[in-house]
Every structure is written in C-alpha cells, then in structure tokens.
Scaffold this active site. Sequence first.
Site, PDB file in Angstrom:
ATOM      1  N   TYR A   1      -9.455  14.891  -6.037  1.00  0.00           N
ATOM      2  CA  TYR A   1      -8.619  14.302  -7.091  1.00  0.00           C
ATOM      3  C   TYR A   1      -7.742  15.385  -7.732  1.00  0.00           C
ATOM      4  O   TYR A   1      -6.518  15.241  -7.835  1.00  0.00           O
ATOM      5  CB  TYR A   1      -9.510  13.635  -8.136  1.00  0.00           C
ATOM      6  CG  TYR A   1      -8.769  12.888  -9.216  1.00  0.00           C
ATOM      7  CD1 TYR A   1      -8.159  11.668  -8.943  1.00  0.00           C
ATOM      8  CD2 TYR A   1      -8.679  13.398 -10.507  1.00  0.00           C
ATOM      9  CE1 TYR A   1      -7.474  10.982  -9.935  1.00  0.00           C
ATOM     10  CE2 TYR A   1      -8.003  12.712 -11.499  1.00  0.00           C
ATOM     11  CZ  TYR A   1      -7.406  11.504 -11.207  1.00  0.00           C
ATOM     12  OH  TYR A   1      -6.715  10.829 -12.191  1.00  0.00           O
TER      13      TYR A   1
ATOM     14  N   ASN B   1       2.265   5.034 -10.355  1.00  0.00           N
ATOM     15  CA  ASN B   1       0.986   5.050 -11.079  1.00  0.00           C
ATOM     16  C   ASN B   1      -0.215   4.855 -10.157  1.00  0.00           C
ATOM     17  O   ASN B   1      -1.319   5.267 -10.511  1.00  0.00           O
ATOM     18  CB  ASN B   1       1.028   3.940 -12.150  1.00  0.00           C
ATOM     19  CG  ASN B   1      -0.340   3.608 -12.681  1.00  0.00           C
ATOM     20  OD1 ASN B   1      -0.875   4.316 -13.523  1.00  0.00           O
ATOM     21  ND2 ASN B   1      -0.945   2.526 -12.174  1.00  0.00           N
TER      22      ASN B   1
ATOM     23  N   ASP C   1       0.878  -1.175   0.000  1.00  0.00           N
ATOM     24  CA  ASP C   1       0.000   0.000   0.000  1.00  0.00           C
ATOM     25  C   ASP C   1       0.912   1.222   0.000  1.00  0.00           C
ATOM     26  O   ASP C   1       1.710   1.404   0.931  1.00  0.00           O
ATOM     27  CB  ASP C   1      -0.866  -0.029   1.272  1.00  0.00           C
ATOM     28  CG  ASP C   1      -1.835   1.138   1.340  1.00  0.00           C
ATOM     29  OD1 ASP C   1      -1.637   2.152   0.633  1.00  0.00           O
ATOM     30  OD2 ASP C   1      -2.796   1.035   2.131  1.00  0.00           O
ATOM     31  N   VAL C   2       0.820   2.058  -1.029  1.00  0.00           N
ATOM     32  CA  VAL C   2       1.748   3.197  -1.126  1.00  0.00           C
ATOM     33  C   VAL C   2       1.521   4.227  -0.011  1.00  0.00           C
ATOM     34  O   VAL C   2       2.351   5.101   0.188  1.00  0.00           O
ATOM     35  CB  VAL C   2       1.698   3.891  -2.513  1.00  0.00           C
ATOM     36  CG1 VAL C   2       2.206   2.986  -3.611  1.00  0.00           C
ATOM     37  CG2 VAL C   2       0.303   4.435  -2.822  1.00  0.00           C
TER      38      VAL C   2
END
Length: 211
Positions: A162, A96, A69-70
């Site tokens: 976002y 990404n 999990d980044v």
Amino acid sequence: MSEFQAQANLRGKVAVITGAGRGIGRAIARACADAGAAVVCSARTIAEVQEKSRMIEAAGGRSAAVAADVCDYPATEALFAAAADQFGGIDIVVANAGVSLESRKVEHSDPLLWKQTVEVNLVGVFNTARAAIPHLRRRGAGKMILIGSGSRHRPNPGMSSYASSELGTWMLTQTLAVELQSANISVNELIPGPVRTAMTGFGEKFAPEGE
Ligand SMILES: NC(=O)c1ccc[n+]([C@@H]2O[C@H](COP(=O)([O-])OP(=O)(O)OC[C@H]3O[C@@H](n4cnc5c(N)ncnc54)[C@H](OP(=O)(O)O)[C@@H]3O)[C@@H](O)[C@H]2O)c1
C-alpha cells in the site's frame, strides 16, 4: 448548506469519480453533485455506483453510473468516452479507486496481492489520468485530483504494498502537474485523514456521509 457548498460552484462542470461506489469516493461524488456538477460515478460494482447515481438524481442533480476496472486501460478509456458523450465533456477527474489487500510483513506477503495492490493504486491511477487527459485538453482547462495516503511517507510494518503504491502515486501526481501545467490542467494529491470505510474495516457499505 455545507461550507463546501457555500464556497464551491461547480455548476456546468462535469466530474468523473473512480471508486465512487463506497467510502470516500461516494462522499466526494455527493459533494461534487451538491456543488452543481454533473457526476459520473464509477467502480467495478455496478449496483453500488448505480445506487449512488440514483441518489444524486433523486436530489435534483445530474449523474450517470459506469462500471469500469481502473486496471483495465480500454475499460477506463471507455469510461471517459461514455462520460464525455453523455455530458458533453469532462472538467474534473478524481482518481480515488484504491485497495489495501493485506497487512503482512514482506517476508510473509502474498506476491499476487502485493502486485494487485500496485496495479490498482498506481497503475490504475496512471490509467485514469492517461484516459482523462485528452478530454480535459479538449475543454482547455481541468482539475485532476489524485487521492493519496499519508502512508506514503510512513514505513508501517505490514503495509509495504500500500505504502509503496501510494509513494509512486505521489511522484505520478508531481510529474502530471508539471506536464499539464501549460494545458491549464491542475493536478493535486489529496490525502484524507483516517476515514471509517470498508477499506479500514468498517463494513461493506459504510459511507462517511452517513447514508
Ligand atoms: N479510508 C481511509 O482512511 C483512507 C485514508 C487515506 C487514503 N485513502 C484512499 O482513499 C481512497 C478510497 O478509500 P476508501 O477507504 O473509501 O475505500 P473503500 O471504501 O474500500 O472504497 C474503494 C472504492 O474503490 C473502488 N475500487 C477498488 N478497486 C477498483 C478497481 N480496480 N477499479 C475501479 N474501482 C475500484 C471500490 O469499488 P469496487 O470494489 O466495486 O470496484 C470502491 O468503490 C483509496 O485510494 C485509499 O487509498 C483512504
């Protein structure tokens, strides 16, 4: 042979792709493998990255799958350590992994989803870059590609989390590029046009490569 394959020669290179289980990351993993790189596919859903990795190996390439999990910095560090251990170093990093968790105007937005979007799309990219840099420095050169979005310069109602996270990622890209120039590590943002993926509502397993 695709135009990309004809032009690119990544033989002997090692690429780590986050968010490689679905969508754009999955297609990038395939393209890197087709061009000759050993590819480490990562995302949280291990089954999806294992599947991608197996497909690369079945086509004659070298690949590994690592769940990470980044948003979790130690886990992201462990991802790069595992990739370097298995393939002897890292040359290419594609940050990404990303999410778009809601489409609601700010006044109706869920504060937790807003924060989570920034955690993945901005802090996650920071974690990826931070954990990758020592490995790229060790090679004496490297490429870091941060996947951005055109939303960063277009105010769309309902897309504040976002767009804000992507604008932050753009500044992070530019800062990294300047910081790492002397280490011979190039840092670029890549902005795809609209792509039909799970993120854009085209189903859990949609992969643009048509698998
Ligand atoms: N699709 C478009 O039209 C478009 C346009 C411009 C930019 N982009 C950008 O392109 C990137 C990929 O988008 P996509 O459309 O291919 O999305 P997608 O199909 O939903 O795939 C996203 C990938 O990221 C992984 N991921 C999500 N959160 C993660 C986390 N916390 N840690 C690690 N991996 C995580 C997902 O796997 P898990 O859930 O298993 O972790 C999945 O493999 C994103 O950064 C997006 O902002 C997309």
